[in-house]
Design a protein around this motif. Structure first.
Motif: not given
Length: 449
Positions: A403, A406-407, A410
């Motif tokens: 992953i 940036d994920q 979030r």
């Protein structure tokens, strides 16, 4: 003396035989040589510094000497064999020629110094840091003045720091040197000899003697009305300063000052583009750029997404000025909690993000709890009846987790909303299935697949 060599003329008249010996001379010539009887002596006996290979020729300007060692520039005309030689006083002409030579030398020095300033401007403009510029200025100034040592200080928030060169005065604090009144007034300071140094200040004079320094020249580094630093050249040999010394120092200082101002403006613009104006923390743009370059190591990457509970009531009820003070204090508290290598950024509004490398989930849980407790403590900038707390979302992954960062942000954001929906003032976490610990007890946020 024969009539052919009269006394009543304003020049020296000398009658010579065919061997160049003086047969007779008028009173003017005898007065110039300081000799009553010159007959029988060679004219060249009274001429100083004749080229032994060329000898003396008519039309030469030479120096007539007397027995006391005095020298008078004269122009010799007429035959230097048998006949009359006329000796004119060339003092005025020599003075004119000397003046022309001095003027020519001054023009040449001025041209050389102008070229040096032009070269310095080109070199200075290529500098990318203040330290690089300081080194260039120290080297250029030392070369321009033929100084054995030079140094450059630049001002940071009113304090001077040395960026280049060496300081020879072991017994004199540099602050005393830089506090010379004329220098503080923005003037170029020239001190030639220990006596002049003592006249400025006794400790300075003693430092000159102890360090073997003969002279110094010091100049403020300036741009418009701002003094940005100082450069100093030290001379270990006898050194005076001509009328061009101060303008040259001012020119070098001005060139350096322009570049420093440009570098600082560029740095300020870069900082403004990547940092939050209110808290001075890195902003969202900086955070995302840094995370794109971030590579996970053997430990765990923890993203803490922090949202303030109750901030809207403060901002709406007491104004943006109070709200900004509160945001600055929150930023300062976050910086005080985490390590220096951790990233603390203002993500937007009343949201903050902390990025940390942690050895294990327990360490992440400890950091999250410290943040929660610290941000819930009393704030002097807001009334006591307006308590503030934080909802914290944590996203945690190891190097094997497929992953992107940036994920992760979030997911930490989603975990934060889970904490807020649960009543706020708490921590919620999103954890990879392979990561298990007491932090798992907090995992009320979204699953991390």
């Amino acid at each position: 003396m024969r009539d052919v060599v009269p006394d009543a003329v304003p020049c020296g008249l000398v009658e010579l035989d065919d061997q160049g010996a003086i047969v007779g001379a008028n009173e003017v010539f005898r007065a110039w040589t300081g000799t009553v009887s010159v007959a029988g002596r060679l004219l060249t006996d009274f001429i100083d510094s004749i080229d032994p290979q060329r000898g003396l020729a008519a039309g030469d300007i030479v120096f007539l000497k007397n027995d006391d060692g005095m020298r008078r520039p004269v122009l010799v005309e007429g035959p230097l064999g048998a006949g009359i030689a006329v000796v004119f006083d060339a003092t005025h002409r020599q003075a004119v020629e000397d003046g022309l030579l001095q003027t020519h030398a001054l023009v040449r020095r001025t041209q050389n110094r102008l070229q040096l300033v032009i070269d310095a401007s080109i070199a200075f403009s290529a500098a990318t840091t203040e330290e690089e510029l300081g080194q260039l200025l120290a080297e250029t100034a030392a070369r321009a003045y033929a100084a054995e040592e030079s140094m450059v200080f630049l001002s940071d928030d009113g304090r001077l720091r040395q960026v280049a060169g060496t300081y020879p005065f072991a017994e004199l604090d540099v602050g005393e040197l830089l506090s010379i009144p004329a220098l503080r007034r923005g003037e170029v300071v020239k001190i030639a000899g220990a006596e002049e140094a003592y006249a400025v200040a006794a400790p300075l004079g003693r430092a000159f003697v102890s360090a073997g320094v003969h002279s110094i020249i010091a100049s403020p580094i300036w741009h418009e009305d701002d003094v940005l630093g100082v450069f100093v050249c030290f001379f270990l040999h006898p050194r005076g300063f001509d009328e061009q010394a101060s303008p040259l120092a001012s020119a070098l200082s001005g060139q350096a000052g322009q570049v420093i101002t440009s570098l600082r403006l560029q740095r300020a613009l870069e900082h403004a583009a990547t940092h939050d104006e209110t808290t001075s923390l890195p902003n969202r743009r900086f955070l995302e750029e840094q995370l794109q370059l971030h590579e996970r190591v053997d430990g765990l990457t923890a993203i803490f997404f922090v949202d303030l509970d109750g901030f809207k009531h403060v901002n709406d009820g007491h104004g943006h000025a109070v709200g900004d003070r509160l945001l600055r204090e929150v930023g300062a508290r976050l910086r005080s909690i985490v390590r220096g290598d951790h990233v603390v950024a203002r993500y937007g509004g009343d949201e903050f993000v902390v990025v940390a490398e942690v050895p294990d989930p327990d360490a992440a849980a400890e950091i999250a709890e410290r943040i929660r407790i610290r941000l819930a403590e009393r704030y002097e900038s807001i009334p006591a009846h307006l308590p503030l707390s934080a909802s914290i979302g944590v996203a945690l992954a190891d190097a094997s987790t497929p992953i992107g960062t940036d994920q992760l942000i979030r997911l930490a954001d989603q975990a934060m909303y889970a904490a807020k929906d649960a009543g706020g003032d708490r921590v919620s976490a999103a954890i990879a299935p392979t990561v298990r610990s007491t932090l798992g007890d907090l995992a009320s946020g979204p699953a991390l697949q």
